[in-house]
Scaffold this motif. Structure first.
Motif, short mmCIF file in Angstrom:
data_model
loop_
_atom_site.label_atom_id
_atom_site.label_comp_id
_atom_site.label_asym_id
_atom_site.label_seq_id
_atom_site.Cartn_x
_atom_site.Cartn_y
_atom_site.Cartn_z
N GLN A 141 -1.36 21.82 -48.14
CA GLN A 141 -0.63 22.22 -49.62
C GLN A 141 0.72 21.88 -49.50
O GLN A 141 1.50 22.10 -47.97
CB GLN A 141 -0.96 24.28 -50.15
CG GLN A 141 -1.86 24.45 -50.55
CD GLN A 141 -1.69 25.34 -51.23
OE1 GLN A 141 -1.91 26.94 -50.06
NE2 GLN A 141 -2.91 26.15 -52.29
N THR A 142 1.27 21.28 -50.38
CA THR A 142 2.45 20.22 -49.95
C THR A 142 3.03 21.07 -51.89
O THR A 142 2.67 21.87 -52.91
CB THR A 142 1.94 19.40 -49.95
OG1 THR A 142 1.29 18.94 -50.76
CG2 THR A 142 1.40 18.58 -48.25
N ASP A 170 1.73 20.13 -54.70
CA ASP A 170 0.90 21.55 -55.60
C ASP A 170 1.71 21.94 -56.38
O ASP A 170 1.27 22.05 -57.31
CB ASP A 170 0.18 22.07 -54.79
CG ASP A 170 -0.97 21.50 -53.57
OD1 ASP A 170 -1.81 21.30 -54.25
OD2 ASP A 170 -0.80 21.52 -52.44
N LEU A 186 2.80 28.36 -49.20
CA LEU A 186 3.17 27.18 -49.10
C LEU A 186 4.49 26.34 -47.91
O LEU A 186 3.88 24.85 -48.04
CB LEU A 186 3.21 26.44 -50.64
CG LEU A 186 2.42 26.55 -51.68
CD1 LEU A 186 3.37 26.16 -52.95
CD2 LEU A 186 1.59 25.89 -51.72
N PRO A 227 2.75 15.68 -49.99
CA PRO A 227 1.39 15.34 -49.68
C PRO A 227 1.31 13.75 -48.33
O PRO A 227 0.48 13.74 -47.82
CB PRO A 227 0.67 15.05 -50.84
CG PRO A 227 1.93 15.31 -51.81
CD PRO A 227 3.42 15.59 -50.99
#
Length: 512
Positions: A309-310, A313, A329, A343
């Motif tokens: 997750q980046t 998100d 995160l 991402p």
């Protein structure tokens, strides 16, 4: 312009309000408090208990006598050359960029004071009633500052009488700023009349004419939140307002440091990543690195991380981001350094507005004392908004004409939009490439109006190895001059000295 109003009062101070030029002169001189030594400095002092009392209350207890010193204005930091010029005292022969004059770097004595960032000011309404146009101009200047961007500010002349007339028939704002040259019973009578119209939650700042402890105490008893005395700058007023609205539930917000390149390929991300690592490791301070280049970010590669997750998100649904989700995160790179990676894919357009970035960054600021922002070399509304809203800006350049032009454009924009902030720091990267014509460092300094904070030589083997191995420069070669340079830049930006155990060529500069 009409003559300043005078008052027949035994307490009247004889000093007139100073014009803006005189204010700035006295703020930058050692005589800013000349004539007030016996009282100490009252500017910016706030007693926690009295600040919470509604205006108009008559508390019996007097507040503590303020003893805080005036805040220093921004001072330009000394430049540091990672690969120093030849100097018989340095112990080695250094590289000298063309046209660069040798300079002496003063050693830092003792520990560097913490650089506490300004805390966010909420969405409040502020109404100022000034007696002098110069004071109104100062409030207008403060209202245009980035720290008050969420507030709604109105300014008009007339002082206390105008405020009484206005709010006899209207509800009061969240904050009233009132200038009055009066002292004694005349001032207290008018304040008592105004208090009868004020809503319970309204805070009041008085700008007075005399630095007087007894007057200060009496005003605090009557529910005034703060009493300020000229000379003062917009930044003094801003920080006073910030202190009044410090959120007790979330009283902390970390310092944001935005890194951007003057053009593509100048190594701004490398500078951002290594500086963030040095802030956390050398100064033993928690730091969050946010890679904001959603399509091509390299922070994950540089730290050998591949999170599921980046930042994308979080930006997709910023209202959903809370502390628990943020903890999941963030990727912990070291004990004190966390990464919010990009991402780094082209599957999406990543088209988010400035509001989404601002909402996410506001929540990240609650996580650590320092937040380093690695910005892409693009010019979009959210990039501009992020730069102008950061506490500190670092511009990375290479010694060539395109970098100089773009950096000058950035400096002009930032100076015009942030008149109360210090100018950006400049890092000259990849200096000294063989047979490449370069613009001398002194020409960069003259064009931008500041000395570079750091000059990094062209060392492709060292930087290439660090990038390919997913390590920082100080991990690959802690004794290299580039590592020392990043350590110096980190100390300059964070205001914190390197830990004593981190010894090196310039270790003495940062230790006790």
């Amino acid at each position: 312009m009409a003559e300043p109003q005078t008052y027949d009062d035994d307490f009247l101070d004889e000093d007139d309000f100073l014009d803006p030029a005189e204010v700035e002169r006295r703020l930058l001189s050692d005589s800013a408090n000349e004539g007030y030594e016996e009282f100490g400095d009252l500017d910016g002092f706030s007693d926690g208990g009295d600040a919470q009392r509604p205006f108009g209350s008559r508390a019996a207890a007097a507040p503590k006598v303020p003893v805080t010193a005036p805040e220093d204005d921004w001072a330009e930091a000394d430049a540091y050359v990672a690969e120093p010029v030849s100097d018989p005292t340095s112990g080695f022969d250094g590289f000298e960029p063309e046209g660069y004059a040798p300079q002496t770097i003063d050693p830092l004595v003792g520990e560097i004071d913490d650089d506490i960032p300004d805390q966010p000011i909420p969405r409040i309404t502020i109404h100022a009633f000034c007696e002098r146009p110069e004071s109104g101009a100062l409030v207008h200047n403060a209202a245009n500052d980035r720290r008050l961007s969420k507030t709604h500010v109105e300014v008009e002349l007339g002082g206390l009488p105008a405020a009484i007339n206005r709010f006899a028939t209207q509800s009061t704002p969240d904050l009233l700023i009132i200038e009055s040259g009066m002292r004694g019973q005349g001032l207290f009578d008018q304040l008592e009349e105004l208090a009868g119209f004020c809503d319970p939650g309204t805070k009041v700042i008085i700008i007075g004419a005399a630095n007087d402890i007894s007057l200060y105490r009496e005003l605090m008893k009557r529910g005034v939140s703060e009493y300020l005395v000229p000379p003062m700058s917009p930044l003094h007023l801003i920080r006073t307002i910030s202190g009044l609205y410090l959120d007790p539930e979330a009283p902390f917000a970390g310092k944001t440091i935005a890194f951007i390149g003057a053009k593509g390929g100048v190594g701004a991300s490398t500078v951002a990543h290594n500086t963030a690592w040095c802030i956390s490791e050398n100064s033993h301070a928690d730091c969050v690195l946010v890679d904001m280049d959603l399509s091509f970010g390299t922070a994950g590669l540089d730290f050998n991380q591949d999170p599921a997750q980046t930042l994308g998100d979080a930006l997709s649904d910023p209202d959903r981001l809370d502390d628990a989700l943020l903890d999941r995160l963030l990727v912990r790179c070291t004990e004190r350094l966390s990464l919010f990676s990009a991402p780094a894919t082209l599957d999406k357009d990543w088209d988010f507005g400035p509001e989404a970035y601002e909402a996410v960054l506001d929540k990240i600021r609650r996580q650590a004392p320092f937040i380093t922002l690695d910005l892409p070399h693009t010019w979009t509304p959210w990039v501009k908004h992020t730069i102008l809203g950061a506490d500190q800006v670092v511009v990375t350049v290479t010694p060539e004409l395109a970098s100089l032009r773009n950096a000058k454009n950035l400096f002009d924009l930032i100076h015009a939009s942030r008149p109360n902030d210090e100018p950006p720091k400049v890092v000259i990267n990849m200096a000294g490439i063989a047979k490449r014509p370069e613009i001398p460092v002194k020409d960069f300094a003259e064009a931008l109006g500041v000395q570079p904070a750091l000059v990094l030589p062209f060392e492709p083997q060292l930087f290439g190895k660090a990038a390919n191995d997913g390590q920082m420069i100080a991990e690959v070669d802690p004794k290299s001059k580039a590592a020392e340079g990043f350590s110096h830049l980190a100390a300059m930006l964070s205001g914190r000295a390197a830990a004593p155990q981190k010894k090196g060529l310039f270790g003495g500069l940062f230790g006790k």
